[in-house]
Design a protein around this motif. Structure first.
Motif, PDB file in Angstrom:
ATOM      1  N   LEU A   1      16.344   9.378 -87.720  1.00 20.08           N
ATOM      2  CA  LEU A   1      15.500   8.949 -86.609  1.00 20.08           C
ATOM      3  C   LEU A   1      16.056   7.697 -85.944  1.00 20.08           C
ATOM      4  O   LEU A   1      16.103   7.584 -84.707  1.00 20.08           O
ATOM      5  CB  LEU A   1      14.081   8.692 -87.112  1.00 20.08           C
ATOM      6  N   SER A   2      16.508   6.756 -86.760  1.00 20.09           N
ATOM      7  CA  SER A   2      17.058   5.523 -86.205  1.00 20.09           C
ATOM      8  C   SER A   2      18.329   5.795 -85.410  1.00 20.09           C
ATOM      9  O   SER A   2      18.551   5.214 -84.347  1.00 20.09           O
ATOM     10  CB  SER A   2      17.344   4.538 -87.340  1.00 20.09           C
TER      11      SER A   2
ATOM     12  N   ASP B   1      14.223   3.830 -78.045  1.00 19.69           N
ATOM     13  CA  ASP B   1      14.949   3.264 -79.185  1.00 19.69           C
ATOM     14  C   ASP B   1      14.070   2.299 -79.968  1.00 19.69           C
ATOM     15  O   ASP B   1      14.086   2.288 -81.207  1.00 19.69           O
ATOM     16  CB  ASP B   1      16.203   2.552 -78.676  1.00 19.69           C
TER      17      ASP B   1
ATOM     18  N   PHE C   1      19.034   8.497 -83.791  1.00 19.07           N
ATOM     19  CA  PHE C   1      18.631   9.116 -82.535  1.00 19.07           C
ATOM     20  C   PHE C   1      18.385   8.043 -81.472  1.00 19.07           C
ATOM     21  O   PHE C   1      18.894   8.109 -80.354  1.00 19.07           O
ATOM     22  CB  PHE C   1      17.365   9.946 -82.753  1.00 19.07           C
ATOM     23  N   GLY C   2      17.624   7.021 -81.844  1.00 15.20           N
ATOM     24  CA  GLY C   2      17.357   5.939 -80.902  1.00 15.20           C
ATOM     25  C   GLY C   2      18.594   5.125 -80.586  1.00 15.20           C
ATOM     26  O   GLY C   2      18.825   4.730 -79.432  1.00 15.20           O
TER      27      GLY C   2
ATOM     28  N   THR D   1      11.803   4.230 -82.221  1.00 14.13           N
ATOM     29  CA  THR D   1      12.458   4.829 -83.392  1.00 14.13           C
ATOM     30  C   THR D   1      12.747   3.779 -84.460  1.00 14.13           C
ATOM     31  O   THR D   1      12.673   4.083 -85.660  1.00 14.13           O
ATOM     32  CB  THR D   1      13.770   5.537 -82.996  1.00 14.13           C
TER      33      THR D   1
ATOM     34  N   ASP E   1      14.460  -3.498 -89.478  1.00 15.53           N
ATOM     35  CA  ASP E   1      14.149  -2.507 -88.446  1.00 15.53           C
ATOM     36  C   ASP E   1      12.953  -2.923 -87.594  1.00 15.53           C
ATOM     37  O   ASP E   1      12.916  -2.651 -86.396  1.00 15.53           O
ATOM     38  CB  ASP E   1      13.896  -1.134 -89.084  1.00 15.53           C
TER      39      ASP E   1
ATOM     40  N   ALA F   1       9.431   3.362 -86.280  1.00 12.35           N
ATOM     41  CA  ALA F   1       9.116   4.532 -87.113  1.00 12.35           C
ATOM     42  C   ALA F   1      10.024   4.570 -88.340  1.00 12.35           C
ATOM     43  O   ALA F   1       9.566   4.890 -89.451  1.00 12.35           O
ATOM     44  CB  ALA F   1       9.268   5.807 -86.284  1.00 12.35           C
ATOM     45  N   ALA F   2      11.302   4.254 -88.176  1.00  9.21           N
ATOM     46  CA  ALA F   2      12.221   4.229 -89.315  1.00  9.21           C
ATOM     47  C   ALA F   2      11.798   3.161 -90.326  1.00  9.21           C
ATOM     48  O   ALA F   2      11.908   3.363 -91.546  1.00  9.21           O
ATOM     49  CB  ALA F   2      13.640   3.973 -88.843  1.00  9.21           C
TER      50      ALA F   2
END
Length: 392
Positions: A7-8, A161, A10-11, A164, A68, A167-168
């Motif tokens: 997920l990270s 970003d 992706f951003g 993400t 994060d 969320a990460a």
């Protein structure tokens, strides 16, 4: 841990693909565009060793999610600045520097945490699945969305970003891992002494030392290519934004194939020989990209470069995790990364200088020469062999 990494990434792919386009829209000076990339690497030289020492001292899971959260808030603020028309080239440079400063702790903590999540013999496949998942998210899923998100607004990729990152952080915070192994640290021991111990462990391991030298040379070349790739594609080849993203997507597709092949090549050739083969193929790809004035060649060359880059990265990470003492893994990782990455800012500036003086294709040719030198640096370790070992 896999879901958070994917997920990270992706951003990250949204941000790192949009930043060069934003930089190129703000200035047509290659050195300024390259400075954004250079400042994204510079913190590894300044803070990398400290990040590794801290990673061996703190709860690695907590360090990862805390970083994060900080990065998510930072990128959210940047998205707001872009939306308000305040995203100048200076702010891009500050953002790149700040995000990488936090990354020095995050990456070393992540490297040290993985052996606590999977068994020692599964590190190779685990690294492969982590990196392949990140390539799928960052290349196949994220990159094609960049033009659509930019059409919705210049700040949109950065806003996504930021989400993400947050969320990460929540996913990493939910991990339940066993406590780290190893003897307790002597009371009163300084971070400086911890750093020195990690440097000694890296220097005394001949295969890791050779691999670190080769990776440093490659990163000088990578810095030159990454910093000017958008200029090569849009300037030398006349590509539009969609064609540029298509070429980057080919790189991601090649990386997926490399993720599938890395373990098979390592089983057949050995990990160090697999890295050497990858370096030879990447040298050829860079030479073609810098010589042939064709979007097709650029796309194919990036596909090969991505494939062999994944073979290199998976085997490099696994060798480091298998050969490093468990209690020193964060420090060995930081020493390796700091030395290896230290050439990237120089490479980025060299790429800008080469592009200005001799043409937008010349940074790729410079990188080809440096990758060839890296293969030569690996050769002594390839000849002697590199059996894996597990240290305590």
């Amino acid at each position: 841990m896999w879901a958070a990494a994917v997920l990270s990434r992706f951003g990250d792919a949204l941000r790192t693909s949009a930043l060069p386009l934003l930089a190129a829209s703000l200035t047509d000076r290659p050195l300024l565009v390259a400075a954004v990339t250079a400042c994204g690497y510079l913190p590894w030289i300044i803070f990398g060793l400290w990040g590794g020492a801290l990673a061996d001292r703190v709860d690695q899971r907590r360090a990862m999610w805390s970083v994060d959260v900080g990065r998510g808030l930072m990128v959210a603020a940047f998205a707001l600045a872009v939306a308000l028309g305040r995203g100048g080239i200076g702010l891009l440079i500050v953002l790149a520097f700040a995000l990488t400063t936090l990354q020095t702790l995050f990456d070393n903590a992540s490297t040290a945490l993985l052996p606590r999540v999977v068994p020692h013999e599964a590190l190779g496949p685990a690294n492969g699945r982590l990196m392949t998942g990140q390539r799928i998210a960052g290349g196949l899923l994220a990159l094609p969305l960049v033009p659509l998100l930019l059409a919705a607004g210049a700040a949109t990729p950065y806003a996504v970003d930021a989400l993400t990152f947050l969320a990460a952080a929540a996913l990493v915070a939910s991990l339940r891992t066993p406590p780290p192994e190893g003897s307790p640290r002597p009371p009163g021991r300084t971070l400086r002494a911890d750093i020195a111990e990690g440097l000694r462990a890296l220097w005394q391991d001949r295969p890791l030392r050779g691999l670190c030298t080769a990776t440093a040379l490659c990163n000088v070349g990578m810095g030159a290519v990454i910093a000017t790739l958008v200029l090569l594609a849009t300037g030398w080849l006349g590509a539009d934004d969609t064609q540029y993203v298509t070429a980057m997507t080919a790189y991601a597709v090649g990386s997926l194939v490399g993720g599938a092949l890395a373990s098979r090549l390592a089983a057949r050739l050995g990990r160090m020989r697999s890295v050497c083969v990858a370096g030879i193929a990447q040298t050829a790809a860079l030479a073609a990209i810098g010589t042939v004035r064709s979007l097709v060649v650029l796309t194919a060359g990036l596909a090969v470069f991505g494939l062999m880059g994944m073979v290199w990265n998976i085997n490099q990470a696994t060798l480091m995790q298998q050969r490093s003492p468990a209690r020193l893994l964060g420090r060995v990782s930081s020493a390796f990364r700091t030395v290896a990455i230290s050439g990237a800012p120089l490479g980025a500036l060299l790429g800008g200088a080469f592009a200005t003086a001799w043409g937008l294709n010349t940074p790729a040719l410079l990188a080809a020469g440096l990758f060839a030198a890296a293969v030569l640096a690996l050769w002594p370790a390839v000849r002697t062999g590199t059996p894996a070992r597990s240290l305590t």
